[in-house]
Design an enzyme around this catalytic site. Sequence first.
Site, PDB file in Angstrom:
ATOM      1  N   ARG A 103      -7.479   9.427  -4.723  1.00 43.38           N
ATOM      2  CA  ARG A 103      -8.131   8.201  -5.195  1.00 43.38           C
ATOM      3  C   ARG A 103      -9.617   8.426  -5.459  1.00 43.38           C
ATOM      4  O   ARG A 103     -10.162   7.952  -6.465  1.00 43.38           O
ATOM      5  CB  ARG A 103      -7.918   7.078  -4.180  1.00 43.38           C
ATOM      6  CG  ARG A 103      -6.515   6.510  -4.239  1.00 43.38           C
ATOM      7  CD  ARG A 103      -6.203   5.530  -3.138  1.00 43.38           C
ATOM      8  NE  ARG A 103      -4.888   4.921  -3.383  1.00 43.38           N
ATOM      9  CZ  ARG A 103      -4.282   4.083  -2.560  1.00 43.38           C
ATOM     10  NH1 ARG A 103      -4.849   3.750  -1.407  1.00 43.38           N
ATOM     11  NH2 ARG A 103      -3.105   3.577  -2.872  1.00 43.38           N
ATOM     12  N   TYR A 124      -3.150   4.865 -12.084  1.00 44.99           N
ATOM     13  CA  TYR A 124      -2.462   5.717 -11.112  1.00 44.99           C
ATOM     14  C   TYR A 124      -3.235   5.858  -9.808  1.00 44.99           C
ATOM     15  O   TYR A 124      -4.389   5.466  -9.710  1.00 44.99           O
ATOM     16  CB  TYR A 124      -2.057   7.068 -11.682  1.00 44.99           C
ATOM     17  CG  TYR A 124      -3.065   7.954 -12.355  1.00 44.99           C
ATOM     18  CD1 TYR A 124      -4.423   7.876 -12.144  1.00 44.99           C
ATOM     19  CD2 TYR A 124      -2.608   8.949 -13.232  1.00 44.99           C
ATOM     20  CE1 TYR A 124      -5.297   8.733 -12.764  1.00 44.99           C
ATOM     21  CE2 TYR A 124      -3.488   9.821 -13.853  1.00 44.99           C
ATOM     22  CZ  TYR A 124      -4.821   9.712 -13.622  1.00 44.99           C
ATOM     23  OH  TYR A 124      -5.682  10.571 -14.248  1.00 44.99           O
ATOM     24  N   GLU A 125      -2.532   6.401  -8.804  1.00 45.54           N
ATOM     25  CA  GLU A 125      -3.013   6.444  -7.417  1.00 45.54           C
ATOM     26  C   GLU A 125      -3.297   5.043  -6.874  1.00 45.54           C
ATOM     27  O   GLU A 125      -4.202   4.849  -6.058  1.00 45.54           O
ATOM     28  CB  GLU A 125      -4.265   7.331  -7.288  1.00 45.54           C
ATOM     29  CG  GLU A 125      -4.107   8.729  -7.827  1.00 45.54           C
ATOM     30  CD  GLU A 125      -2.903   9.474  -7.273  1.00 45.54           C
ATOM     31  OE1 GLU A 125      -2.433   9.111  -6.171  1.00 45.54           O
ATOM     32  OE2 GLU A 125      -2.426  10.393  -7.934  1.00 45.54           O
ATOM     33  N   GLY A 126      -2.529   4.083  -7.319  1.00 45.60           N
ATOM     34  CA  GLY A 126      -2.727   2.695  -6.912  1.00 45.60           C
ATOM     35  C   GLY A 126      -3.593   1.990  -7.929  1.00 45.60           C
ATOM     36  O   GLY A 126      -4.756   2.362  -8.138  1.00 45.60           O
ATOM     37  N   GLN A 143      -6.290  -1.417  -5.145  1.00 47.83           N
ATOM     38  CA  GLN A 143      -7.497  -0.970  -4.442  1.00 47.83           C
ATOM     39  C   GLN A 143      -8.271  -2.167  -3.893  1.00 47.83           C
ATOM     40  O   GLN A 143      -8.778  -2.136  -2.762  1.00 47.83           O
ATOM     41  CB  GLN A 143      -8.403  -0.164  -5.385  1.00 47.83           C
ATOM     42  CG  GLN A 143      -7.753   1.030  -6.037  1.00 47.83           C
ATOM     43  CD  GLN A 143      -7.124   1.987  -5.054  1.00 47.83           C
ATOM     44  OE1 GLN A 143      -7.716   2.334  -4.034  1.00 47.83           O
ATOM     45  NE2 GLN A 143      -5.910   2.419  -5.349  1.00 47.83           N
TER      46      GLN A 143
END
Length: 586
Positions: free
Chosen positions: A295, A438-440, A445
Amino acid sequence: MPLYHAPTTDFQFLLKDWLGLDAHYEKLGISDFDSELANEIIAQGAKFAIDVVAPLNREGDEEGCKLEDGKITTPKGFADAYQEYVANGWNAMLGTAEYDGQELPYTMAVPVHEMLNAANLSWRLTTMLTESATLAVTKHASKELKDKYLAKLISGEWTGTMNLTEPHAGTDLSLLSTKAEPQGDGSYKVTGNKIFITAGDQDWSSNVIHLVLARLPDAPKGVKGISLFLVPKLMLDENNEPGEPNSLSVGSIEHKMGIKASPTCVMNFDDATGWLVGEENQGLACMFTMMNDARFQVGLQGLGAAEASYQGALTYARERVQSRAPQGIQNPDGKADPIVFQPDVARMLLTQKSQIEGSRALSLLYAKYMDIEKLGTDEEKENADKVLQFLTPICKAYMTDMGLETTSIGVQVFGGHGFIREWGMEQLMRDVRIAMLYEGTNGIQALDLIGRKLTRDGGQMMEATYQAFAQLVADISDAENKGLAQGLLDDWRASSADCLGMDGTTAAAAAADYLAYSAYSLIGVLWYSMADKAASTDNAVLASSKQKTRDFYMQRILPRRNAHKQAYSAGYESTLAVSGSEFDYI
């Protein structure tokens, strides 16, 4: 395509003068590292990014990746660049020395990572995921797995991936259905389908090491029943070399808006052999080691793309002659003035510059606390961990939102030419768009920040972050600016404390605006700190630039925080008032 020039002067100022790198290393007991070595590493990293990786960016976007007969081919030159990267030791920068890593401080590695993202985001992705996979194996795998796999992951001879998402299970991993059956010999058979797998396969390395989330037969329901498995593309022989293929394959390559030169794969696991990483049913905790690192790295993608766009826009604005500047003739020998003198163009450029340099400061402060979390005393590690946990969603979400905004501005500065592919500005905008997803997603977040990192924690992480920024304020020499910075920081602390009493629905509705409010506030504090330090350097141009850019940020960018604060303070009622057919046109 805009020519990329590494911002080495800014890196050197931020590390040596602003962060006090030499004192930082001495305090951590690694005084064999210093700012001079950091400058050399940054200079060599810049050379690699500019000479080797950047020239592949446009061609890679045009050529894309191909899947034929189960094998992936990446664009011309990509694999050769990776071999040079590995041969020069770049992949091993952060690896543990026990397995032949260099164990460089994060404050030395992060500038190199930013430059690689700016030079060629698609190319950087494979090395980024390998570093994150390496970290997860280092922290959670058994010694037997480490001895087999870690040295070659660190060197880059083998690459790593992260396999979370399934067609029906994205953010909600409780829906994950990939299965892992124990075999009685310590191995497992993994079966399932994963999508959106960055570098699920490629033609760069002799093996690919997949980290796969899956469920054991008797696993509890929900996220508490997820385990993590190491599943190699090729099984290892008695000499620890890649041998027979494992039972996995690439189903397809995703057709994407951007990052076309990165092979984003659908992965099929059909009784593939794997080994447990960490404890049973603790896979999500293990994977979060990898995800949190990724992230922050995705935040650097936003920063890198923004820097590349700004450089292209600035060069074009200086060269493009159009009309006369309203403040008076700036180019008396020509029929018109460069558009850089137009107030609206200057506004766009400074909107880019002020947010980019603020984000770079944030990323290097984050790197400093990563150094402390790794090498400090137990008390310092605990405190640094709180700061990093709080700042991670801010770095990821704000810097990628900023990346899209600034690359869009870069297109705007070029006018109609920005919409044409050969100028390269639209590619930067397309490539960076994925970083918000991506990655949340950035919404996730924001929920993580206000839900886990603020309210559920009772404000402890926020308070640790406040104290970290208060140390910067304490070092500001100018009394007026110190007072302004302290007031800004105190307002953020008080407003954050007010959010602690929010119920779940109110917090969820407030999340995105609270994150933006926090980001603009904290970067404002960083600008007061940076500009103050710049005033005492020998570089008069840098000092003037920092102070004037700070003023622009305070007058033109910081007011955004007030709108976000007003929005998140309004409650959730208007957000949830419209429902059902009310969303439709009548």
